[in-house]
Design a protein around this motif. Sequence first.
Motif, PDB file in Angstrom:
ATOM      1  N   SER A 161      -4.316  15.238 -37.275  1.00  0.00           N
ATOM      2  CA  SER A 161      -4.080  13.895 -37.813  1.00  0.00           C
ATOM      3  C   SER A 161      -2.836  13.817 -38.673  1.00  0.00           C
ATOM      4  O   SER A 161      -2.066  12.857 -38.589  1.00  0.00           O
ATOM      5  CB  SER A 161      -5.298  13.465 -38.637  1.00  0.00           C
ATOM      6  N   GLU A 173      -7.641   5.116 -32.543  1.00  0.00           N
ATOM      7  CA  GLU A 173      -7.385   6.516 -32.861  1.00  0.00           C
ATOM      8  C   GLU A 173      -6.329   6.660 -33.965  1.00  0.00           C
ATOM      9  O   GLU A 173      -6.353   7.618 -34.723  1.00  0.00           O
ATOM     10  CB  GLU A 173      -6.961   7.279 -31.605  1.00  0.00           C
ATOM     11  N   ALA A 226      -8.244   6.469 -36.916  1.00  0.00           N
ATOM     12  CA  ALA A 226      -9.085   7.661 -37.034  1.00  0.00           C
ATOM     13  C   ALA A 226      -8.302   8.743 -37.752  1.00  0.00           C
ATOM     14  O   ALA A 226      -8.808   9.414 -38.656  1.00  0.00           O
ATOM     15  CB  ALA A 226      -9.531   8.136 -35.650  1.00  0.00           C
ATOM     16  N   ASP A 227      -7.033   8.884 -37.386  1.00  0.00           N
ATOM     17  CA  ASP A 227      -6.159   9.821 -38.096  1.00  0.00           C
ATOM     18  C   ASP A 227      -6.002   9.414 -39.561  1.00  0.00           C
ATOM     19  O   ASP A 227      -6.010  10.258 -40.460  1.00  0.00           O
ATOM     20  CB  ASP A 227      -4.787   9.878 -37.419  1.00  0.00           C
ATOM     21  N   SER A 285      -1.963   8.114 -31.041  1.00  0.00           N
ATOM     22  CA  SER A 285      -3.164   8.883 -31.356  1.00  0.00           C
ATOM     23  C   SER A 285      -2.893  10.371 -31.220  1.00  0.00           C
ATOM     24  O   SER A 285      -1.909  10.796 -30.631  1.00  0.00           O
ATOM     25  CB  SER A 285      -4.307   8.470 -30.438  1.00  0.00           C
ATOM     26  N   ALA A 343      -8.003  12.662 -33.413  1.00  0.00           N
ATOM     27  CA  ALA A 343      -8.622  11.337 -33.411  1.00  0.00           C
ATOM     28  C   ALA A 343      -9.467  11.127 -32.163  1.00  0.00           C
ATOM     29  O   ALA A 343     -10.491  10.448 -32.200  1.00  0.00           O
ATOM     30  CB  ALA A 343      -7.540  10.266 -33.497  1.00  0.00           C
TER      31      ALA A 343
END
Lengths: 219, 135, 387
Positions: free
Chosen positions: B66, C125, C128-129, C275, C279
Amino acid sequence: MSNVNGKVLKHGTQTRTMHWIHLLAFIILGLTGIGFYWDIGGIASIFGGEANASLVHRWAGVVFVVGPLLYVLLNFDRFSRFMDSISHFSKDDFAWLKVMGGYLPFIKVDEVPPQDKYNAGQKILGWLIIIGCLLIILTGFPMWLWRHSVPAVFLAFCYNVHFWTAIILILLVAGHFFLAAIHPKSRVEFSSMMLDGYIDAQISAHHNAKWFAELKESP
Amino acid sequence: MKLFHESEGITRRQFFKGAGMLTVAAVISGVFAKFGFDVFAASDDYIAKRVAGLYTLDESMAIRKSHENPEIIQIYKDFLSPGKVECVSPKAHHLLHTKYGNDIPGFIAELKNPHLVHEAEPAANEETSTEEPAA
Amino acid sequence: MSTVLSDGVIHVSDDCKACDHCTFICPTGAISGVLGQKHHINPQKCINCGQCLINCPFNAIYDLSKVEELKKVLADSQKFVVVQEAPAVRVALGEEFGQAPGTNVKNKMYAALRKLGFDRVYDTEFTADLTIMEEGTELIHRVYGALGVAGFENVGPLPQFTSCCPAWIKYAEDNYPLVLPHISSAKSPQQMWGAVAKTYLAEKLNVNPANIFSVSVMPCTAKKYECERSEFIASGYQDVDLVITTRELAQMIKDAEIDFMGLADEEADRFVGLSTGAATIFGATGGVMEAALRTAYEILSGESLGKVEFDAVRGLDPVREATVEVPVKALGTSLPVSVCIVTGTKHVAEVIEDVLAGRSNYHFIEVMNCPGGCINGGGQPIRRDTY
């Protein structure tokens, strides 16, 4: 053999008892089942509402299973003779089926072929009832006892098989009732299963000639 | 009056027919049970397949962490914490964090009127959320 | 607008055959009724997860649909309609078009959404990160707080629970208010995306946020409820305006007579649509945990992970635990990070009881309501597999 006097014991006490139990259970099962499957509130309320109708349905189902099962286990000889009779199809049976036992008005027939204790139609009915009961029992109990743990797809399968088998069985039983209790040609059979078990020897000699020939006279 | 009855007892053939029917019934029950068990075993397979689909997709991605997502770095640098990557910055806290349960009415009041002092105001508003539990 | 909040998302239709299967599926006992008696869902207890819906043998349970409203909005040229899609959607949407479960149709999904008339197509996504950044940082702060590091005194207790699952949030709010301080304050990715779309994205695209209509495609029925919760107004507007499920997206694609599998692959739009693999796995049980571990490990240790997969947190068992040794550069020590993953709200109560009784030594607990994670959510294609 056209002039035989006397009576024939066609269905013994155990058989008649089992038949009554199975019939009553079937009627209750049919009423409750129709009641809650089609949301016919009137029928469900006879049994004290939907939830109670379902409860009655399940315990009537137990009777529906245990009745015949006890009969088979305690009267294995009668059951075996029954299975032997309905599983034996001879030329006469096929000939009987060809003329539909003389029941249909548009098939003219002078004399139906000689029959066993059960005529060809009754033999087929016997098989259909056995298979139908097996299916309905096998699908019924998972719906009750394992409803929480079996997958949805299996439950849906059970409901569908249970439903369609029930429809077919109800139609079969209705036809059976019509022929055995209402139709003028064969309603004399009614008392042999539903009442004392006896039927006139003359009628037996006519309708079930092959079987009658094997019968023994009581001393 | 003459009375007729069937002979008692059963012949060999009758016995086998009766026993045979019971066996057939037992076999049909067994087959049905097997069918049920197989359905039971297979009915959840799709879950593992979908999970595997995600893991396979993960493996095919160029970036798999991420904090290495360039758009994530960009949103912090351009917007949430201008000039740097600083998680839980005031702006990130305002936009990306929330409160639960009984803290919600006060939180909503705070969002609607940012000049209110943090959490000092009890819920004196009409927005009391209906999903709130009776704690 | 309060219909979803007060009446719930999930309802039983008249097709109910009173088979009683759902009362066992329901993790909160929200479904009343016995065998033979039509069932009813109590919206106060219902957490809107939709597990009863996808497990109903008669398809007699339905979720409130906003598809008609969405079609009107898409036809309205005044609205700037943006859309996000959850990770779990892309590996299940294909099933509605004849693909095997798990087939990735991400790029066709983007193309189909553009064809349906969405002005911009992004991806959940991305947030999500963003969730990992915020929630992971919050976790690190809580760990520092528990270790007595100065400056982290008021950061909230350990263990920290994840906050991505709206069904789990409502379950905790309804049943265990005492555990709420343990839940990460980070919003779910859907709500983060909504907040970011009407602020950051509006700024970047130079669009009036009042005209932005934010749509979300989710594998989840509880997301329909989440988006209407009254606290999600951080952008100054309702952050996410409307949620449709994977099933409803498939229905819209079919209604529009789009040849889905024949679409050319497309990519998501920029700024809030990129994304990562971390994610992507958010949609599976253990995925949020694994994504968090990937980032937390690298940030805390300052080292790069050789192998990014954390196999210890994978699997489908309802409750799993693992311990990951993480070197913490700032403290000069190594910290055994103890994590727990719960999938299926039925199994969460015992974990919560342990936490509240102080018997739990976990640092981070991931909870997903649906068995297997979001990929088995209440909004996903309904499967009736035999074998």
